[in-house]
Design an enzyme around this catalytic site. Structure first.
Site, PDB file in Angstrom:
ATOM      1  N   HIS A  33      -9.442   1.036   4.775  1.00 53.85           N
ATOM      2  CA  HIS A  33      -8.157   1.203   5.464  1.00 53.85           C
ATOM      3  C   HIS A  33      -8.376   2.111   6.670  1.00 53.85           C
ATOM      4  CE1 HIS A  33      -4.075   2.450   6.346  1.00 53.85           C
ATOM      5  NE2 HIS A  33      -3.678   1.344   5.733  1.00 53.85           N
ATOM      6  N   LYS A  58       0.065   4.269  -0.273  1.00 57.65           N
ATOM      7  CA  LYS A  58      -0.591   5.469   0.284  1.00 57.65           C
ATOM      8  C   LYS A  58      -0.377   6.653  -0.665  1.00 57.65           C
ATOM      9  CE  LYS A  58       0.299   3.549   4.783  1.00 57.65           C
ATOM     10  NZ  LYS A  58       0.088   3.666   6.175  1.00 57.65           N
ATOM     11  N   ASN A  89       0.874  -1.181   0.000  1.00 58.98           N
ATOM     12  CA  ASN A  89       0.000   0.000   0.000  1.00 58.98           C
ATOM     13  C   ASN A  89       0.908   1.227   0.000  1.00 58.98           C
ATOM     14  OD1 ASN A  89      -1.814   2.050   0.503  1.00 58.98           O
ATOM     15  ND2 ASN A  89      -2.193   1.470   2.639  1.00 58.98           N
ATOM     16  N   GLU A 142      -6.824   4.509   7.822  1.00 52.87           N
ATOM     17  CA  GLU A 142      -6.656   5.958   7.567  1.00 52.87           C
ATOM     18  C   GLU A 142      -7.930   6.532   6.959  1.00 52.87           C
ATOM     19  OE1 GLU A 142      -2.939   5.635   5.449  1.00 52.87           O
ATOM     20  OE2 GLU A 142      -2.006   5.003   7.332  1.00 52.87           O
ATOM     21  N   SER A 172       3.352  -2.520  10.305  1.00 50.83           N
ATOM     22  CA  SER A 172       4.793  -2.590  10.570  1.00 50.83           C
ATOM     23  C   SER A 172       5.423  -3.929  10.198  1.00 50.83           C
ATOM     24  CB  SER A 172       5.086  -2.232  12.033  1.00 50.83           C
ATOM     25  OG  SER A 172       4.760  -0.873  12.265  1.00 50.83           O
ATOM     26  N   GLY A 220       2.607   1.897  10.782  1.00 54.32           N
ATOM     27  CA  GLY A 220       3.619   2.943  10.668  1.00 54.32           C
ATOM     28  C   GLY A 220       4.334   3.280  11.965  1.00 54.32           C
ATOM     29  N   GLU A 242      -5.431  -5.240  10.599  1.00 54.82           N
ATOM     30  CA  GLU A 242      -4.395  -4.224  10.785  1.00 54.82           C
ATOM     31  C   GLU A 242      -4.659  -3.448  12.077  1.00 54.82           C
ATOM     32  OE1 GLU A 242      -2.380  -2.990   6.902  1.00 54.82           O
ATOM     33  OE2 GLU A 242      -4.151  -1.754   7.088  1.00 54.82           O
TER      34      GLU A 242
HETATM   35  C1  PEP Z   1      -0.721   0.039   5.998  1.00 56.95           C
HETATM   36  O1  PEP Z   1      -0.722   1.239   5.743  1.00 56.95           O
HETATM   37  O2  PEP Z   1      -1.655  -0.680   5.631  1.00 56.95           O
HETATM   38  C2  PEP Z   1       0.416  -0.499   6.737  1.00 56.95           C
HETATM   39  C3  PEP Z   1       0.349  -1.721   7.163  1.00 56.95           C
HETATM   40  O3  PEP Z   1       1.480   0.362   6.944  1.00 56.95           O
HETATM   41  P1  PEP Z   1       2.917  -0.022   7.615  1.00 56.95           P
HETATM   42  O4  PEP Z   1       3.351  -1.342   6.986  1.00 56.95           O
HETATM   43  O5  PEP Z   1       3.805   1.097   7.234  1.00 56.95           O
HETATM   44  O6  PEP Z   1       2.681  -0.169   9.065  1.00 56.95           O
END
Ligand code: PEP
Length: 248
Positions: free
Chosen positions: A95, A13, A11, A97, A211, A171, A165
């Site tokens: 997601h 973003k 992803n 966000e 992460s 992040g 998630e």
């Molecule tokens: C995400 O944005 O779906 C995500 C898992 O980000 P990160 O791997 O950077 O934690």
């Protein structure tokens, strides 16, 4: 043994321009040797170019969001049908966000996922708890409520992938314990079994996201009910992303 083919979805973003197509090409070249499905959910502005340039061996290009209507007076929005037209094969819905910043509810996520599936595309439906909810012991309750209400009635193992998630892990460099990931994935699979039947539940992919990096990927992929990962930050560098795919 886990017989589900794993999926590693990146992803990007709001990162990447046409100049980033080279990174996608590096991944495309390297990934044809792997027994893993790979998706890169890139900004809408580069879907078409990315899709034209890859070899389509086991890499597909996807989008990160869409409107739930097919067309109309929704200034600035893009529908699943339009993203399909640009070359997207998979679209993320819900997601964290989007849920947090744009206040997308389970009902909206359900409508988006429905429109994605009705456009003959795959969707990755994201669910996950906040740190506060985790600390209150509410993780299972939150993720089950989200999944029950976000997953469309037309979802099946071919058109839908679930991504767990934890919001506090995205992040941040923090991840839940392996036992916690295992327990949540088991709970989600048994909920899918209740809603869709055991056959669908056994075939539907449940990804972990938050992460995932080359240094923790092996332990995460060794968990039985983890069928791959949704990767944010580490998908932006082809070397890190390929390391994760290699480990998977
Ligand atoms: C995400 O944005 O779906 C995500 C898992 O980000 P990160 O791997 O950077 O934690």
């Amino acid at each position: 043994m886990n017989l589900r083919k794993h999926l590693i979805a990146g992803n990007w973003k709001m990162n990447g321009t046409l100049g980033s197509i080279n990174e996608i090409l590096k991944i495309d070249k390297l990934c044809s040797d792997y027994e893993v499905d790979i998706a890169l959910c890139v900004p809408n502005t580069i879907i078409s170019k990315a899709n034209e340039t890859i070899s389509h061996n086991n890499l597909i290009i996807g989008a990160q969001n869409c409107h739930y209507k097919e067309s109309g007076a929704y200034t600035g929005d893009v529908s699943a049908k339009m993203l399909k037209d640009a070359g997207a094969k998979i679209i993320i819905a819900g997601h964290s966000e989007r849920r947090q910043i744009y206040k997308e509810t389970n009902e909206i996520v359900n409508k988006k996922a429905t429109s994605i599936i009705n456009s003959d595309l795959q969707t990755i439906i994201c669910i996950g708890e906040t740190e506060e909810e985790k600390n209150m012991g509410l993780t299972k309750k939150i993720v089950c409520t989200q999944l029950e209400n976000s997953m469309p009635s037309i979802s099946d193992e071919n058109n839908t992938v679930v991504a767990y998630e934890p919001i506090w892990a995205i992040g941040t460099g923090k991840i839940p314990s392996l036992k916690e990931i295992e327990v949540v994935h088991k709970v989600l699979r048994s909920l899918i079994s209740e809603i869709k039947g055991i056959e669908t539940a056994n075939k539907m992919k449940i990804l972990y996201g938050g992460s995932v990096k080359p240094n923790n990927a092996k332990d995460i992929f060794d968990i039985d009910d983890v069928d791959g990962a949704l990767v944010g930050g580490a998908s932006l560098k082809s070397e890190d992303f390929m390391d994760i795919i290699n480990i998977c």
